[in-house]
Design an enzyme around this catalytic site. Structure first.
Site, mmCIF file in Angstrom:
data_model
loop_
_atom_site.group_PDB
_atom_site.id
_atom_site.type_symbol
_atom_site.label_atom_id
_atom_site.label_comp_id
_atom_site.label_asym_id
_atom_site.label_seq_id
_atom_site.Cartn_x
_atom_site.Cartn_y
_atom_site.Cartn_z
ATOM 1 N N PHE A 35 0.785 -1.232 -0.030
ATOM 2 C CA PHE A 35 -0.112 0.121 0.013
ATOM 3 C C PHE A 35 0.862 1.246 -0.095
ATOM 4 C CE2 PHE A 35 -4.671 0.559 0.399
ATOM 5 C CZ PHE A 35 -4.883 -0.714 -0.238
ATOM 6 N N CYS A 50 -15.056 3.405 -0.392
ATOM 7 C CA CYS A 50 -14.722 3.025 1.092
ATOM 8 C C CYS A 50 -13.779 4.163 1.474
ATOM 9 C CB CYS A 50 -14.252 1.804 1.388
ATOM 10 S SG CYS A 50 -15.362 0.390 1.359
ATOM 11 N N ARG A 106 -17.343 3.863 -8.395
ATOM 12 C CA ARG A 106 -17.446 4.787 -7.013
ATOM 13 C C ARG A 106 -16.142 5.635 -6.882
ATOM 14 N NH1 ARG A 106 -21.165 1.218 -3.351
ATOM 15 N NH2 ARG A 106 -19.714 -0.408 -3.926
ATOM 16 N N LYS A 108 -15.022 7.895 1.708
ATOM 17 C CA LYS A 108 -16.146 8.065 2.750
ATOM 18 C C LYS A 108 -16.214 7.874 4.090
ATOM 19 C CE LYS A 108 -18.885 3.852 2.607
ATOM 20 N NZ LYS A 108 -18.671 3.290 3.681
#
Ligand code: NAD
Length: 489
Positions: free
Chosen positions: A307, A318, A385, A321
């Protein structure tokens, strides 16, 4: 065990399908009739590798069914998952209206046949466990079975007055012996699956988190997950068991801590990416290569290599938000979460970087044709999204560019969901490249690592490639005659 999963989205459908594979009897419920119709015909409404086959086998074995009838499905189940969306409101708060509607409907549907465990799998703000309990109790007020039970118990005690009461206080009343907690308990079981590898993540998670105020709820959930915890199931062909997976840790805790674990995990992952992007932006200015830098510091076991990919920033349903919701929660308690705010700011800025690089390379954007390779927020999903590609496309269109796009899976979803975004869709990377003044790799789909740059360059107007995910070897791209622009290199 008999399980009902409410919400057949990326989380609910995968969870229900995997639980059915393990031998549980699962009904997946949604209000979206189109989705349920598709699922009954054996078609998955979402793209997730391996999901179609698992749905088919679950359905054939009779372990997996689909329904729009929440009330009936609740009555048939012992464990009821709430897995509906909690999208962001403009304020950053999580929109809990779907959770609210489901919790109240569950309350209206419960019968007294057995004790249910209602499980919050949706990502919800801290305190939502107690709130869901309150909402289910509100639903009970309109539940004829519960009213009868209150009445019957009260009558048995020669006190008919309770039977007429339909307030929440009546559902809390214990003096007549009928208690809501005999009917249901609420637990939290946050989900950590990643779209694109959701099935593997469900069968071989890093941990299972169970938050509950009551041992019975925790024990029933532990029993539900037993085959995963002990790794006693035979893996499906699409998700072989990794060699190092023998048992899965279970973190059993209180409701509020379980809810917080999910927010903390997502905020930390978003932090890692924003950190890598911050370092990349500095690397670029001082002449370092962020890929080398990350390799060097990621090998520190206290940091870890995962990451830390610099690029066009995180997206998806995710991170944005959940970090916004956590900021909102902190604010509600009078705490200023400065670090969390910076994570979001760095990410917002990062989405402009590819456009700046195009300006640097092409000078004028107006009238140029730009090809976007990838639309989904990450590879192996059709989920759009908060996808960086949408914002990059909108910026370029606003600046007067003609924007083309090719995504191996998400073209149709984008066309359908964003009809106002004036993108020209291409059926392949080659078709995309035709007449382009530049192409930008926005999503790191595997096939983009193996582009035939000579062929692609031949059909372009100008050979400019912005590698928004640092997946290509700059030297190889330049050898093919391209101007290469990576992120932080
Ligand atoms: N997508 C992910 O990768 C991921 C990972 C971990 C956690 N989560 C969390 O899980 C939750 C669900 O996310 P998702 O991505 O699966 O959402 P989604 O939008 O894909 O699916 C939600 C589903 O709920 C259905 N629904 C809404 N109201 C309903 C109702 N009253 N009755 C029945 N169904 C109803 C919708 O029709 C939709 O199919 C969210 O809180 C999310 O934050 C998501």
């Amino acid at each position: 065990m008999e399980v009902c999963v409410v919400g057949t989205g990326y989380v609910g459908l995968v969870t229900g399908t995997c639980l059915a594979y393990l031998g549980h009897s699962v009904v997946c419920v949604d209000i979206d009739e189109r989705k349920i119709e598709m699922l009954r015909k054996g078609q998955s409404p979402i793209y997730e590798p391996g999901l179609d086959q698992l749905i088919a086998s679950g359905t054939q074995r009779g372990h997996l069914t689909f329904s729009t009838d929440l009330s009936k499905s609740v009555k048939e189940s012992e464990i009821i998952f709430i897995a509906v969306g909690t999208p962001p409101l403009p304020s950053g708060k999580a929109d809990l209206s779907y959770v609210k509607a489901v919790a109240q409907s569950i309350g209206r549907a419960l019968d007294c046949e057995r004790r249910r465990v209602i499980v919050n799998k949706s990502t919800v703000p801290i305190g939502s466990g107690d709130w869901v309990e309150m909402l289910v109790k509100e639903g009970l007020n309109d539940n004829p079975v519960w009213r009868d039970k209150l009445g019957a118990t009260a009558n048995a005690q020669a006190s008919g007055s309770l039977a007429t009461s339909s307030t929440i206080s009546s559902t809390n009343r214990r003096s007549n012996g009928a208690k809501p907690e005999d009917l249901f308990l609420v637990a939290s079981n946050p989900e950590f699956l990643r779209e694109g590898s959701a099935i593997t993540d469900t069968f071989y998670p890093d941990r299972i988190v169970i938050g509950a105020a009551d041992n019975h709820a925790a024990e029933r959930l532990r029993a539900l997950y037993e085959p995963i915890v002990e790794q006693t199931f035979t893996p499906p062909a699409s998700a072989p068991r990794p060699a190092d997976v023998t048992a899965i840790p279970v973190v059993t805790t209180d409701l509020a801590s379980a809810e917080m674990i999910k927010y903390a995990a997502n905020a930390f992952l978003a932090t890692k990416i924003s950190f890598a992007n911050e370092i990349a932006n500095i690397c670029e200015r001082v002449g370092s290569d962020v890929k080398e830098v990350v390799r060097g510091f990621g090998l520190d076991s206290r940091i870890g290599p995962k990451f830390l990919n610099a690029g066009v920033g995180w997206g998806g349903s995710c991170f944005g938000k959940d970090v916004s919701a956590l900021i909102d929660i902190a604010k509600e308690y009078g705490y200023e979460p400065a670090l969390l705010r910076s994570i979001v700011d760095v990410n917002k800025r990062q989405r402009h970087v590819p456009v700046q690089k195009l300006q640097e390379a092409l000078k004028i954007i107006k009238g140029k044709t730009i090809g976007l390779l990838g639309l989904s927020f990450k590879p192996n999903t059709d989920d759009l999204r908060d996808a960086p590609a949408l914002e990059i496309a909108a910026q370029l269109i606003e600046m007067g560019a003609r924007v083309k796009a090719y995504d191996p899976i998400a073209n149709d979803a984008c066309r359908r969901q964003y009809p106002d975004l004036k993108i020209e869709y291409s059926a392949s990377a080659m078709a995309l490249a035709e007449d382009c003044d530049a192409v930008v790799i926005v999503t790191e789909w595997e096939e983009f690592r193996y582009l035939d740059l000579n062929q692609i360059g031949d059909v372009m107007n100008q050979k400019v490639l912005v590698d928004g995910r640092n997946v290509l070897d700059p030297e190889a791209v330049e050898m093919a005659g391209f101007k290469y622009r990576g992120i932080g290199r």
